[in-house]
Write an enzyme that holds these catalytic residues in place. Structure first.
Site, PDB file in Angstrom:
ATOM      1  N   THR A 127      28.410  44.247  49.858  1.00 54.31           N
ATOM      2  CA  THR A 127      28.872  43.115  49.986  1.00 54.31           C
ATOM      3  C   THR A 127      30.639  43.631  49.961  1.00 54.31           C
ATOM      4  OG1 THR A 127      29.790  40.917  49.519  1.00 54.31           O
ATOM      5  CG2 THR A 127      28.778  42.174  47.984  1.00 54.31           C
ATOM      6  N   ASP A 128      31.577  42.938  50.691  1.00 53.82           N
ATOM      7  CA  ASP A 128      32.832  43.108  50.295  1.00 53.82           C
ATOM      8  C   ASP A 128      33.388  42.115  49.157  1.00 53.82           C
ATOM      9  OD1 ASP A 128      32.886  40.158  51.423  1.00 53.82           O
ATOM     10  OD2 ASP A 128      34.430  40.756  52.945  1.00 53.82           O
ATOM     11  N   GLU A 129      32.324  41.641  48.650  1.00 52.55           N
ATOM     12  CA  GLU A 129      32.910  40.720  47.353  1.00 52.55           C
ATOM     13  C   GLU A 129      33.008  41.588  46.048  1.00 52.55           C
ATOM     14  OE1 GLU A 129      30.782  37.083  46.776  1.00 52.55           O
ATOM     15  OE2 GLU A 129      30.099  36.987  49.072  1.00 52.55           O
ATOM     16  N   TYR A 152      27.188  37.676  40.815  1.00 48.06           N
ATOM     17  CA  TYR A 152      26.482  38.383  41.970  1.00 48.06           C
ATOM     18  C   TYR A 152      27.354  39.704  42.343  1.00 48.06           C
ATOM     19  CZ  TYR A 152      25.858  39.210  47.218  1.00 48.06           C
ATOM     20  OH  TYR A 152      25.997  39.786  48.242  1.00 48.06           O
ATOM     21  N   LYS A 156      26.146  43.510  42.564  1.00 48.05           N
ATOM     22  CA  LYS A 156      26.253  44.630  43.703  1.00 48.05           C
ATOM     23  C   LYS A 156      27.200  45.665  43.317  1.00 48.05           C
ATOM     24  CE  LYS A 156      24.555  43.892  47.163  1.00 48.05           C
ATOM     25  NZ  LYS A 156      23.188  44.240  47.759  1.00 48.05           N
TER      26      LYS A 156
HETATM   27  P1  NAD Z   1      18.543  36.938  51.451  1.00 47.65           P
HETATM   28  O1  NAD Z   1      18.796  36.338  50.175  1.00 47.65           O
HETATM   29  O2  NAD Z   1      18.539  36.379  52.740  1.00 47.65           O
HETATM   30  O3  NAD Z   1      17.286  38.022  51.463  1.00 47.65           O
HETATM   31  C1  NAD Z   1      17.006  38.699  50.363  1.00 47.65           C
HETATM   32  C2  NAD Z   1      15.839  39.524  50.569  1.00 47.65           C
HETATM   33  O4  NAD Z   1      15.258  40.324  49.499  1.00 47.65           O
HETATM   34  C3  NAD Z   1      14.528  38.065  50.584  1.00 47.65           C
HETATM   35  O5  NAD Z   1      13.665  38.456  51.422  1.00 47.65           O
HETATM   36  C4  NAD Z   1      13.946  38.348  49.088  1.00 47.65           C
HETATM   37  O6  NAD Z   1      12.506  37.817  49.296  1.00 47.65           O
HETATM   38  C5  NAD Z   1      13.990  39.882  48.837  1.00 47.65           C
HETATM   39  N1  NAD Z   1      14.119  40.338  47.410  1.00 47.65           N
HETATM   40  C6  NAD Z   1      14.657  39.797  46.659  1.00 47.65           C
HETATM   41  N2  NAD Z   1      14.266  40.289  45.484  1.00 47.65           N
HETATM   42  C7  NAD Z   1      13.610  41.182  45.803  1.00 47.65           C
HETATM   43  C8  NAD Z   1      12.910  42.286  44.860  1.00 47.65           C
HETATM   44  N3  NAD Z   1      13.023  42.253  43.549  1.00 47.65           N
HETATM   45  N4  NAD Z   1      12.210  43.260  45.486  1.00 47.65           N
HETATM   46  C9  NAD Z   1      11.903  42.854  46.689  1.00 47.65           C
HETATM   47  N5  NAD Z   1      12.370  42.125  47.549  1.00 47.65           N
HETATM   48  C10 NAD Z   1      13.132  41.297  46.900  1.00 47.65           C
HETATM   49  O7  NAD Z   1      19.729  38.170  51.731  1.00 47.65           O
HETATM   50  P2  NAD Z   1      20.587  38.573  53.095  1.00 47.65           P
HETATM   51  O8  NAD Z   1      21.824  37.386  53.118  1.00 47.65           O
HETATM   52  O9  NAD Z   1      19.785  38.653  53.985  1.00 47.65           O
HETATM   53  O10 NAD Z   1      21.323  39.856  52.261  1.00 47.65           O
HETATM   54  C11 NAD Z   1      20.750  41.223  52.580  1.00 47.65           C
HETATM   55  C12 NAD Z   1      21.720  42.130  51.874  1.00 47.65           C
HETATM   56  O11 NAD Z   1      22.889  41.932  52.351  1.00 47.65           O
HETATM   57  C13 NAD Z   1      21.995  41.849  50.377  1.00 47.65           C
HETATM   58  O12 NAD Z   1      21.857  43.209  49.838  1.00 47.65           O
HETATM   59  C14 NAD Z   1      23.255  41.183  50.181  1.00 47.65           C
HETATM   60  O13 NAD Z   1      23.915  41.498  49.111  1.00 47.65           O
HETATM   61  C15 NAD Z   1      23.984  41.953  51.356  1.00 47.65           C
HETATM   62  N6  NAD Z   1      24.956  41.024  52.148  1.00 47.65           N
HETATM   63  C16 NAD Z   1      24.743  39.673  52.622  1.00 47.65           C
HETATM   64  C17 NAD Z   1      25.769  39.058  52.951  1.00 47.65           C
HETATM   65  C18 NAD Z   1      25.665  37.892  53.817  1.00 47.65           C
HETATM   66  O14 NAD Z   1      26.418  36.882  54.152  1.00 47.65           O
HETATM   67  N7  NAD Z   1      24.335  37.338  53.786  1.00 47.65           N
HETATM   68  C19 NAD Z   1      27.165  39.534  53.080  1.00 47.65           C
HETATM   69  C20 NAD Z   1      27.439  40.870  52.476  1.00 47.65           C
HETATM   70  C21 NAD Z   1      26.355  41.613  51.906  1.00 47.65           C
END
Ligand code: NAD
Length: 331
Positions: A127-129, A152, A156
């Site tokens: 993430t950019d955070e 969080y 990351k």
């Molecule tokens: P989400 O919370 O919707 O999904 C996360 C998934 O990971 C879920 O299906 C969960 O069951 C699974 N999970 C959690 N802990 C786990 C573990 N220990 N082992 C296996 N699976 C596990 O998240 P998202 O929004 O789809 O984000 C996906 C990735 O993108 C993350 O790494 C997040 O940091 C990154 N990200 C998301 C955003 C955003 O806007 N959503 C922005 C920047 C980066």
């Protein structure tokens, strides 16, 4: 190139990515490793040909080795994470375990099993955070210093540093992406956009943190998936790519636009949903502004976001407001 391992593939971006990859590479096998936490919706993957879902924890070395020891996994895209900032404030332990220990466990297993294979790829999605908060001017670049402000983003950041270290120390073919806020179908209802749509549709108050002037760069999830595909297919091992939507809006602006569209769709008096916006105390450590310089990824991979906010919000509203299209767990 064998089987693609997608961790966290039952979550928001992961599930969108599995659909995206499936439609573009129908011959590839996809293995999803997901712990199926509260954030997962495995029904999103039901019936997809060539996709196997394995329930397991990325922080469990044996579960991870069982998958990698099959020998056919030479590409990993790592989405699995605890991802909700508010939850990281009330309970950070799970974030350290999954985001840091989990990423370490995967990197270590890949290092051992791939044993120097330079054709393999490990794409760590971040993430950019991790870069903290910007003032009114400027953008994050791949050289921005790390300044995480929430548990969080700190977890990351720790994972990003491990990914980098595995590339530098062991030559593991690692790629890192840092993206801005995603929106679109299949997102968990605790996140800003789906939560606001659902509350507006029910005519209930929509909380707005502080003055609502925090700026986020909104990235439509399908555009993000396209960028990730490009990175996985073409980026140099060891490289870092920032992915944004070229769409900076304050939270108030975004919620106002959403409110107007909900009114239009539901045939309400203009302004009805805007009146539901209700200020609540700001989140502690709330970053003021994020923005991404897209020039580096345009230059290196020729990628730019394609979906305007108008178009992206229309598709998002289709998903959340059409009763036949939204699954029970995403209402
Ligand atoms: P989400 O919370 O919707 O999904 C996360 C998934 O990971 C879920 O299906 C969960 O069951 C699974 N999970 C959690 N802990 C786990 C573990 N220990 N082992 C296996 N699976 C596990 O998240 P998202 O929004 O789809 O984000 C996906 C990735 O993108 C993350 O790494 C997040 O940091 C990154 N990200 C998301 C955003 C955003 O806007 N959503 C922005 C920047 C980066």
């Amino acid at each position: 190139m064998g089987t693609l391992l997608v961790t966290g593939g039952a979550g928001f971006i992961g599930a969108n990515f599995v659909h995206h990859w499936r439609s573009r590479h129908p011959g590839d096998r996809i293995l999803v490793l997901d712990k199926l936490t509260y954030a997962a919706d495995p029904s999103q993957l039901e019936g997809l040909p060539g996709v196997d879902l394995v329930q397991g924890d990325v922080a469990d070395p044996e579960a991870v080795r069982r998958l990698l020891d099959r020998g056919d996994v030479r590409r990993i895209i790592h989405f699995a994470a605890e991802s909700h900032v508010d939850r990281s404030i009330s309970g950070p332990a799970a974030f350290i375990q999954t985001n840091i220990v989990g990423t370490f466990t995967l990197l270590e297993a890949a290092r051992q099993v791939w044993a120097g294979d330079q054709e393999a790829r490990f794409l760590h999605v971040s993430t950019d955070e991790v870069f903290g908060s910007l003032g009114p001017e400027g953008c994050f670049t791949p050289d921005s210093p790390y300044r995480p402000n929430s548990p969080y983003s700190a977890s990351k950041a720790g994972a990003d540093h491990l990914a980098r270290a595995y590339a530098q120390t062991y030559g593991l073919p690692v790629l890192v992406t840092n993206c801005s806020n995603n929106y679109g179908p299949r997102q968990h209802p605790e996140k800003l956009v789906p939560k606001a749509i659902s509350l507006m549709a029910k005519g209930e108050p929509v909380p707005v943190y502080g003055d609502g002037l925090q700026v986020r760069d909104w990235l439509y999830v399908e555009d993000h998936c396209e960028a990730l595909s490009e990175v996985l297919a073409r980026a140099e091992p060891g490289s870092v790519h920032l992915i944004g939507g070229a769409c900076e809006r304050t939270n108030r602006e975004l919620l106002g636009t959403l409110a107007d569209r909900v009114d239009q769709r539901l045939g309400r008096t203009p302004g009805a949903s805007r009146a539901l916006l209700q200020t609540v105390p700001d989140r502690p450590g709330h970053d003021r502004r994020y923005a991404i310089d897209l020039a580096p990824i345009r230059r290196s991979l020729g990628w730019s976001p394609r979906t305007s906010l108008d178009e992206g919000l229309e598709r998002t509203l289709d998903w959340y407001l059409e009763p036949n299209r939204r699954p029970a767990s995403r209402r």
